[in-house]
Design a protein around this motif. Structure first.
Motif, PDB file in Angstrom:
ATOM      1  N   ARG A  36      10.046 -66.696  90.924  1.00 49.32           N
ATOM      2  CA  ARG A  36       9.356 -67.672  91.674  1.00 49.32           C
ATOM      3  C   ARG A  36      10.059 -67.425  93.205  1.00 49.32           C
ATOM      4  NH1 ARG A  36       9.210 -73.976  91.224  1.00 49.32           N
ATOM      5  NH2 ARG A  36       7.291 -73.819  92.119  1.00 49.32           N
ATOM      6  N   LEU A  37       9.083 -67.526  94.512  1.00 49.51           N
ATOM      7  CA  LEU A  37       9.580 -67.305  95.609  1.00 49.51           C
ATOM      8  C   LEU A  37       8.929 -68.466  96.541  1.00 49.51           C
ATOM      9  CD1 LEU A  37      10.256 -64.956  97.989  1.00 49.51           C
ATOM     10  CD2 LEU A  37       7.912 -64.621  98.798  1.00 49.51           C
ATOM     11  N   LEU A  38       9.937 -69.517  96.784  1.00 46.89           N
ATOM     12  CA  LEU A  38      10.165 -70.129  97.863  1.00 46.89           C
ATOM     13  C   LEU A  38      10.335 -70.142  99.380  1.00 46.89           C
ATOM     14  CD1 LEU A  38      11.920 -72.571  95.475  1.00 46.89           C
ATOM     15  CD2 LEU A  38       9.242 -72.017  95.598  1.00 46.89           C
ATOM     16  N   SER A  39      10.498 -71.488 100.042  1.00 47.55           N
ATOM     17  CA  SER A  39      11.290 -71.386 100.944  1.00 47.55           C
ATOM     18  C   SER A  39      11.142 -73.009 101.412  1.00 47.55           C
ATOM     19  CB  SER A  39       9.508 -71.385 102.725  1.00 47.55           C
ATOM     20  OG  SER A  39      10.440 -71.229 103.552  1.00 47.55           O
ATOM     21  N   PRO A  40      12.792 -72.662 101.468  1.00 43.09           N
ATOM     22  CA  PRO A  40      13.486 -74.816 101.117  1.00 43.09           C
ATOM     23  C   PRO A  40      13.481 -74.942 102.234  1.00 43.09           C
ATOM     24  CG  PRO A  40      14.592 -72.593 100.805  1.00 43.09           C
ATOM     25  CD  PRO A  40      13.757 -72.132 100.593  1.00 43.09           C
ATOM     26  N   SER A  41      12.935 -74.524 103.369  1.00 40.08           N
ATOM     27  CA  SER A  41      12.957 -74.758 104.837  1.00 40.08           C
ATOM     28  C   SER A  41      13.131 -73.980 106.032  1.00 40.08           C
ATOM     29  CB  SER A  41      14.839 -75.244 105.577  1.00 40.08           C
ATOM     30  OG  SER A  41      15.485 -74.242 105.000  1.00 40.08           O
ATOM     31  N   PRO A  42      13.072 -74.584 106.384  1.00 41.46           N
ATOM     32  CA  PRO A  42      11.822 -73.756 108.126  1.00 41.46           C
ATOM     33  C   PRO A  42      12.681 -72.445 108.289  1.00 41.46           C
ATOM     34  CG  PRO A  42      11.329 -75.566 108.324  1.00 41.46           C
ATOM     35  CD  PRO A  42      12.256 -75.411 107.804  1.00 41.46           C
ATOM     36  N   GLY A  43      12.491 -71.207 108.319  1.00 40.58           N
ATOM     37  CA  GLY A  43      13.311 -69.664 108.338  1.00 40.58           C
ATOM     38  C   GLY A  43      14.285 -69.609 107.482  1.00 40.58           C
ATOM     39  N   ARG A  44      13.582 -70.283 106.420  1.00 39.94           N
ATOM     40  CA  ARG A  44      14.396 -69.343 105.106  1.00 39.94           C
ATOM     41  C   ARG A  44      13.485 -68.721 103.717  1.00 39.94           C
ATOM     42  NH1 ARG A  44      19.435 -69.593 105.159  1.00 39.94           N
ATOM     43  NH2 ARG A  44      20.562 -69.065 103.888  1.00 39.94           N
ATOM     44  N   VAL A  45      13.694 -68.255 103.446  1.00 41.82           N
ATOM     45  CA  VAL A  45      13.408 -67.538 101.249  1.00 41.82           C
ATOM     46  C   VAL A  45      14.418 -67.755 100.696  1.00 41.82           C
ATOM     47  CG1 VAL A  45      13.441 -65.678 101.873  1.00 41.82           C
ATOM     48  CG2 VAL A  45      11.386 -66.273 100.468  1.00 41.82           C
ATOM     49  N   ARG A  46      13.252 -68.392  99.369  1.00 41.38           N
ATOM     50  CA  ARG A  46      14.388 -68.636  98.076  1.00 41.38           C
ATOM     51  C   ARG A  46      13.638 -67.091  97.483  1.00 41.38           C
ATOM     52  NH1 ARG A  46      17.130 -73.762  95.609  1.00 41.38           N
ATOM     53  NH2 ARG A  46      18.072 -73.655  97.156  1.00 41.38           N
ATOM     54  N   VAL A  47      14.335 -66.167  96.271  1.00 39.45           N
ATOM     55  CA  VAL A  47      14.525 -65.631  95.538  1.00 39.45           C
ATOM     56  C   VAL A  47      14.628 -66.057  94.217  1.00 39.45           C
ATOM     57  CG1 VAL A  47      13.693 -63.277  94.609  1.00 39.45           C
ATOM     58  CG2 VAL A  47      13.805 -64.051  97.083  1.00 39.45           C
ATOM     59  N   ALA A  48      13.539 -66.644  93.299  1.00 36.89           N
ATOM     60  CA  ALA A  48      14.335 -67.151  92.012  1.00 36.89           C
ATOM     61  C   ALA A  48      13.990 -66.106  91.167  1.00 36.89           C
ATOM     62  CB  ALA A  48      14.423 -68.563  91.546  1.00 36.89           C
ATOM     63  N   VAL A  49      14.561 -65.849  89.475  1.00 39.27           N
ATOM     64  CA  VAL A  49      14.263 -65.000  88.600  1.00 39.27           C
ATOM     65  C   VAL A  49      14.284 -66.006  87.123  1.00 39.27           C
ATOM     66  CG1 VAL A  49      14.378 -63.062  87.074  1.00 39.27           C
ATOM     67  CG2 VAL A  49      13.887 -63.244  89.312  1.00 39.27           C
ATOM     68  N   TRP A  50      13.662 -66.648  86.500  1.00 40.58           N
ATOM     69  CA  TRP A  50      14.054 -67.079  85.043  1.00 40.58           C
ATOM     70  C   TRP A  50      14.233 -66.572  84.204  1.00 40.58           C
ATOM     71  CZ3 TRP A  50      10.600 -67.693  81.149  1.00 40.58           C
ATOM     72  CH2 TRP A  50      11.105 -68.055  80.195  1.00 40.58           C
ATOM     73  N   ASP A  51      15.162 -65.923  83.312  1.00 36.14           N
ATOM     74  CA  ASP A  51      14.342 -65.575  82.011  1.00 36.14           C
ATOM     75  C   ASP A  51      15.853 -66.734  81.084  1.00 36.14           C
ATOM     76  OD1 ASP A  51      17.743 -64.753  81.212  1.00 36.14           O
ATOM     77  OD2 ASP A  51      17.221 -64.088  82.914  1.00 36.14           O
ATOM     78  N   THR A  52      14.709 -66.374  79.740  1.00 38.22           N
ATOM     79  CA  THR A  52      15.667 -67.005  78.386  1.00 38.22           C
ATOM     80  C   THR A  52      16.952 -66.601  77.834  1.00 38.22           C
ATOM     81  OG1 THR A  52      14.619 -65.422  76.584  1.00 38.22           O
ATOM     82  CG2 THR A  52      13.241 -67.123  77.446  1.00 38.22           C
ATOM     83  N   ASP A  53      17.362 -66.322  78.482  1.00 42.60           N
ATOM     84  CA  ASP A  53      19.048 -65.768  78.171  1.00 42.60           C
ATOM     85  C   ASP A  53      20.057 -66.766  78.913  1.00 42.60           C
ATOM     86  OD1 ASP A  53      21.684 -64.760  77.675  1.00 42.60           O
ATOM     87  OD2 ASP A  53      21.387 -62.914  77.273  1.00 42.60           O
ATOM     88  N   PRO A  54      20.594 -67.770  78.453  1.00 41.25           N
ATOM     89  CA  PRO A  54      21.586 -68.834  79.261  1.00 41.25           C
ATOM     90  C   PRO A  54      22.744 -67.851  79.976  1.00 41.25           C
ATOM     91  CG  PRO A  54      21.758 -68.631  76.884  1.00 41.25           C
ATOM     92  CD  PRO A  54      20.696 -68.226  76.739  1.00 41.25           C
ATOM     93  N   ARG A  55      22.902 -66.956  79.199  1.00 42.89           N
ATOM     94  CA  ARG A  55      24.161 -66.339  79.668  1.00 42.89           C
ATOM     95  C   ARG A  55      24.341 -65.965  81.116  1.00 42.89           C
ATOM     96  NH1 ARG A  55      24.927 -61.470  75.667  1.00 42.89           N
ATOM     97  NH2 ARG A  55      22.438 -61.689  75.888  1.00 42.89           N
ATOM     98  N   VAL A  56      25.031 -66.522  82.007  1.00 40.90           N
ATOM     99  CA  VAL A  56      25.481 -66.057  83.231  1.00 40.90           C
ATOM    100  C   VAL A  56      25.696 -64.929  83.201  1.00 40.90           C
ATOM    101  CG1 VAL A  56      25.851 -66.488  85.469  1.00 40.90           C
ATOM    102  CG2 VAL A  56      24.945 -68.256  84.036  1.00 40.90           C
ATOM    103  N   PRO A  57      25.627 -63.662  84.596  1.00 42.30           N
ATOM    104  CA  PRO A  57      26.365 -62.448  84.408  1.00 42.30           C
ATOM    105  C   PRO A  57      27.388 -62.691  85.258  1.00 42.30           C
ATOM    106  CG  PRO A  57      23.689 -62.516  85.170  1.00 42.30           C
ATOM    107  CD  PRO A  57      24.169 -63.608  84.994  1.00 42.30           C
ATOM    108  N   PRO A  58      28.418 -62.022  84.427  1.00 44.40           N
ATOM    109  CA  PRO A  58      29.400 -62.019  85.303  1.00 44.40           C
ATOM    110  C   PRO A  58      29.300 -61.260  87.010  1.00 44.40           C
ATOM    111  CG  PRO A  58      30.372 -61.175  83.708  1.00 44.40           C
ATOM    112  CD  PRO A  58      28.400 -61.084  83.970  1.00 44.40           C
ATOM    113  N   ALA A  59      28.756 -60.345  87.190  1.00 44.65           N
ATOM    114  CA  ALA A  59      28.662 -59.986  88.571  1.00 44.65           C
ATOM    115  C   ALA A  59      28.199 -61.115  89.219  1.00 44.65           C
ATOM    116  CB  ALA A  59      28.152 -59.431  88.652  1.00 44.65           C
ATOM    117  N   PHE A  60      26.679 -62.406  88.882  1.00 45.65           N
ATOM    118  CA  PHE A  60      26.755 -62.599  89.449  1.00 45.65           C
ATOM    119  C   PHE A  60      27.496 -63.538  90.058  1.00 45.65           C
ATOM    120  CE2 PHE A  60      23.252 -66.650  90.955  1.00 45.65           C
ATOM    121  CZ  PHE A  60      22.454 -65.355  91.860  1.00 45.65           C
TER     122      PHE A  60
END
Length: 113
Positions: A36-60
């Protein structure tokens, strides 16, 4: 696409973030994933990726150093964090419409906007 919204300077960073988040979902999770690609406010972009695994990668979420420079894996999420102005994660515990999993996102913006 970002040029149509007067954000052409964000294209390289947004593409890198999208590629790394999508690659991580593809390589390290099972099941579907979505972008998903959104613009939460003028001049900004948010890149989001959803997946089915609830584990958060430690590097993130930690400041653990990235893999060695000659390693084939282990640097992508560090790149995302280095290139983004903000990052976040939502763990979706409830099954149903969201199907659980997690949503990783990263935002970048045009300086001075």
């Amino acid at each position: 696409m970002l040029a149509a919204h007067d954000l052409p300077d964000l294209t390289p960073t947004a593409e890198l973030i999208a590629a790394e988040l999508l690659t991580n979902a593809h390589l390290h999770t099972r099941g579907p994933y979505a972008f998903r690609l959104l613009s939460p406010s003028p001049g900004r972009v948010r890149v989001a990726v959803w997946d089915t695994d609830p584990r958060v990668p430690p590097a993130f979420t930690t400041d653990k150093p990235p893999a060695a420079p000659d390693a084939e894996h282990g640097r992508g999420l560090h790149l995302v964090r280095a290139c983004a102005d903000a990052t976040g994660v939502s763990v979706l515990r409830e099954l149903g419409a969201s199907r659980g999993g997690k949503l990783l996102w990263a935002e970048c913006g045009v300086p001075g906007r």
